[in-house]
Design a protein around this motif. Structure first.
Motif, short mmCIF file in Angstrom:
data_model
loop_
_atom_site.label_atom_id
_atom_site.label_comp_id
_atom_site.label_asym_id
_atom_site.label_seq_id
_atom_site.Cartn_x
_atom_site.Cartn_y
_atom_site.Cartn_z
N HIS A 26 0.85 -1.21 0.00
CA HIS A 26 0.00 0.00 0.00
C HIS A 26 0.88 1.25 0.00
N ASP B 164 1.99 3.64 2.91
CA ASP B 164 0.99 4.57 2.38
C ASP B 164 1.62 5.70 1.56
N HIS C 227 -6.18 0.00 4.71
CA HIS C 227 -6.36 0.42 6.12
C HIS C 227 -7.29 -0.57 6.83
N HIS D 249 1.35 4.98 -2.25
CA HIS D 249 0.86 5.89 -3.30
C HIS D 249 2.02 6.61 -3.96
N HIS E 96 -9.91 1.05 -0.34
CA HIS E 96 -9.75 1.84 0.89
C HIS E 96 -11.07 1.81 1.67
ZN LIG Z 1 -3.86 4.81 0.79
#
Ligand SMILES: [Zn+2]
Length: 338
Positions: free
Chosen positions: A11, A281, A224, A13, A201
């Motif tokens: 995960h 993240d 998450h 970005h 998500h």
């Molecule tokens: Zn995320």
């Protein structure tokens, strides 16, 4: 501490992981107004500080990198540098996600954006062959589901075109809680029809109901998802269904969707038998890497060293990598149990 076992990040970005020096340079090249007049202040601007009050405020920090990544060369460079950064940190595999529709402000198509990311990833891997990468295309929640359903469905169709050629799955990201998550079901209906793996998500700023919606889509992975802890019955079904949570501890604390590392329910969920994984993240925005996250896991969240191995094995199993690549990586990780 430096952890020397093969690490996985499921995960991560792209737009939250642009190197500040590169952002600085690329913004200047493109005459983009900079929020600071020297690189040190700029770095402070890029990195989220503790004053960030919600997921939605956190999301605003993506504006600068997004402004920059509106042409193929900026997108490709950012992807390449991220792969090199991850390989340098000892990652064996990462899934990098980005939303093609957020890169179309200056005339690129979603397809152009996807090709630019794949180009950058390939260049990065060429320099660092120790790492494998999959790219997840994010669809976006930007308001009511009708606001951009067409763009979202286009993302899903393009993901199908590039599946196995750089793209490994889709996701739904963006603001949570504007409308019920279940309204976005056409995205996942199409993904199922086309045979595209997906994650979603949910359960970050919002409660367990959003996790239930994501599970109803058929998602075996939740981005998450830690608020599932508030609903013990749902936890039981998730464990039974083999759902994997992509936990990103620092992001959760920075967005204040959990009060502290100590109170984060990840270890409790792990002990209940949930498939927990640890991820970053947004590597640059959050000033984090997996080694730092693992330190938090051991020192503040109650995990033991062997749990880190187990969680990386969970990552392998839940990943969208080709099935035949999973077993060799699991065997490499198992050696570190001793
Ligand atoms: Zn995320």
């Amino acid at each position: 501490m430096k952890y020397d076992f093969p690490k996985l990040d499921l995960h991560l970005h792209l737009d939250g992981s642009m190197l500040p020096e590169s952002a600085w340079e690329m913004a200047k090249e493109r005459n983009i107004k900079l929020p600071a007049d020297n690189i040190d202040d700029f770095k402070k601007f890029i990195v989220v500080t503790a004053d960030c009050r919600s997921v939605n405020e956190y999301l605003e920090r993506f504006e600068m990198p997004l402004q920059i990544m509106q042409d193929s060369s900026a997108i490709s460079r950012t992807a390449k540098e991220l792969v090199e950064l991850l390989a340098g940190q000892g990652l064996a595999y990462a899934e990098i996600r980005f939303a093609p529709q957020l890169h179309t402000r200056n005339g690129l198509t979603q397809k152009d954006a996807i090709e630019a990311v794949i180009d950058g990833i390939n260049k990065g891997i060429e320099n660092c062959p120790s790492i494998k990468i999959g790219v997840i295309c994010c669809t976006m929640s930007v308001g009511p589901e009708t606001a951009n359903m067409e763009e979202n469905l286009e993302t899903v169709r393009l993901a199908k075109d590039y599946l196995g050629k750089g793209i490994c799955g889709i996701d739904l990201a963006g603001a949570e809680g504007i409308v019920p998550l279940k309204n976005f079901h056409p995205i996942f209906d199409l993904a199922k029809e086309l045979g595209i793996p997906f994650t979603c998500h949910a359960g970050d700023s919002q409660g367990p109901d959003t996790v239930r919606d994501a599970m109803d889509f058929g998602s075996k992975r939740i981005g998450h998802g830690h608020h599932i802890f508030d609903d013990k019955e749902l936890c039981k079904s998730a464990i039974k269904e083999g759902v994997t949570l992509e936990i990103c501890p620092t992001s959760n604390i920075q967005c204040q969707s959990q009060p502290s590392y100590e109170e984060h329910p990840a270890k409790k969920l792990f002990d209940m038998g949930m498939n927990i994984t640890i991820n970053t993240d947004n590597m640059i925005l959050s000033d984090i890497n997996l080694d730092k996250e693992y330190d938090r896991c051991l020192n503040q969240m109650g995990f033991e060293y062997k749990d880190l191995i187990k969680m990386n094995i969970n990552s392998v199993k839940a990943s969208f990598m080709p099935e035949e690549e999973k077993q060799p990586l699991i065997e490499r990780l198992e050696k570190y149990y001793k």
